[in-house]
Design an enzyme around this catalytic site. Sequence first.
Site, mmCIF file in Angstrom:
data_model
loop_
_atom_site.group_PDB
_atom_site.id
_atom_site.type_symbol
_atom_site.label_atom_id
_atom_site.label_comp_id
_atom_site.label_asym_id
_atom_site.label_seq_id
_atom_site.Cartn_x
_atom_site.Cartn_y
_atom_site.Cartn_z
ATOM 1 C CE LYS A 1 -3.875 1.964 2.676
ATOM 2 N NZ LYS A 1 -4.635 1.891 3.939
ATOM 3 C CB SER B 1 -7.988 3.633 2.639
ATOM 4 O OG SER B 1 -7.160 3.118 3.670
ATOM 5 C CB SER C 1 -8.025 0.827 5.660
ATOM 6 O OG SER C 1 -8.723 2.034 5.517
#
Length: 487
Positions: A79, A154, A178
């Site tokens: 990420k 996210s 997330s």
Amino acid sequence: MDLYSLTITQAHELLRQRKISSLELTQAVLERIREVDGQIGAYLTVTEGVALEQARQADERLRRGERVTPLTGIPFGVKDSIVTEGIRTTCGSRILEHYVPPYQATAVRRLLEAGAVLLGKHNLDEFSMGSSTENSAFFPTRNPWDLKRVPGGSSGGSAAAVAAGECFFALGGDTGGSIRLPAAFCNVVGLKPTYGRVSRYGLIALASSFDTIGPLTRTVEDAALVLQVIAGQDAHDATSLAQPVPDYAAQLQRPVKGLRLGLPREYFVPGMEAGVEAALQEAIRQFERLGMEIREVSLPHTPYALAVYYLILFAEASANLARFDGVRFGSAAQQAQTIPELYLETRGKGFGAEVKRRIMLGAYTLSAGYYDAYYLKAQRVRTLLRQDFERAFEVCDVLLTPVSPGVAFRLGEKTADPLAMYLSDVYLVATNPAGVPALALPCGFSEGLPVGMQLIARHGEEALLFQVGHAYQQVTEWHKMRPALGR
Ligand code: GLN
């Protein structure tokens, strides 16, 4: 089966037997990225050169019969809120569009030391603020199961990449769901570890008292293999836990018969989509067949969880994001003549709407006169949330809940209504203020879209989550379903 859709365990076995090389594995995934990422948008940066070089080194180790780990030669993505030395790290924001970190996040360093192969950086909501990956300053990521739908957020790029065969596993970040929400929307496994289990060093902070780094994988077994490598104390993170890291793989096969599965009454309420509810009920029956005892439990402060989470998050985020001022961090506005102009220009242009909204709300809740009414009160209720879990775990070993009231929603469906977006996290946000570990895993489909369930355990009991999740995956096939993409 295509090379790119193997599990880590399967790929490791083939590597160990020298039936395939890491270079072949890496090339297969790079080819898959070229084939499908134009539609998905999971990657912000692909580090092809780095990956091929690391794959050659892994092959060299394997060839010489040197010590290898289950991750040696296995390609993964990260990420883009987790810094990578010498590789651009944007956090999904214009303000960090050209930022190249001079240091390595501890979790990434540990994976590279274990011989894993870095493929690149995954798209996310700007500064990890969001539930759909539509808040990325660059482009939205699309759900591999339906390109008109969001992958969740996210860590949406990471979940979509694992689901679409664009990496074997990913590192995500979870501050309030997330990792777990996108895992559920994309039919993969996602773990939010106990707060402090994995070093946060190199994770760009959102809310420092909630933030965690964890794995996204295709199976529970694979999640255990990744956590094994990234967990453990770190001198660079004072909140990392000193407890020794147990041997997770060794505990996977333990029988679950007799374990008590708690169903929190407050999480099984009207509002859940029918298909989600049906999949969950079937999962509960499956655990019963495995010999687990089902208990109804109560987490009475659940109705306050969302408010507590967002109040504290806004406050911590507004403080954390002060460092992006064009001087310490962030691309400086070139035309500014004075310091206030520099700040206004840099932050005004560099941050997107959701980030600004949260900074303003956070500054407000921390301001004199409102601090006691909002921030302090939220901290007090946070203690009650933690106690809810402690009491529930007096009568059960693991909790089972939905991940989200619905399946993946359409792009644009919730962008105009921040509150509707925040509500997708309603089942996920209590665990972060409480610090307890939680695992999301596939448990069915509703109208062709994946449904996930969440298992929660006491502090430090990731091994138990893996044990229960793995037992479920031995008798079900949901996690083996792959989207029919590019076929
Ligand atoms: N949807 C949550 C939020 O917007 C998720 C945050 C997170 O876990 N990074 O705050």
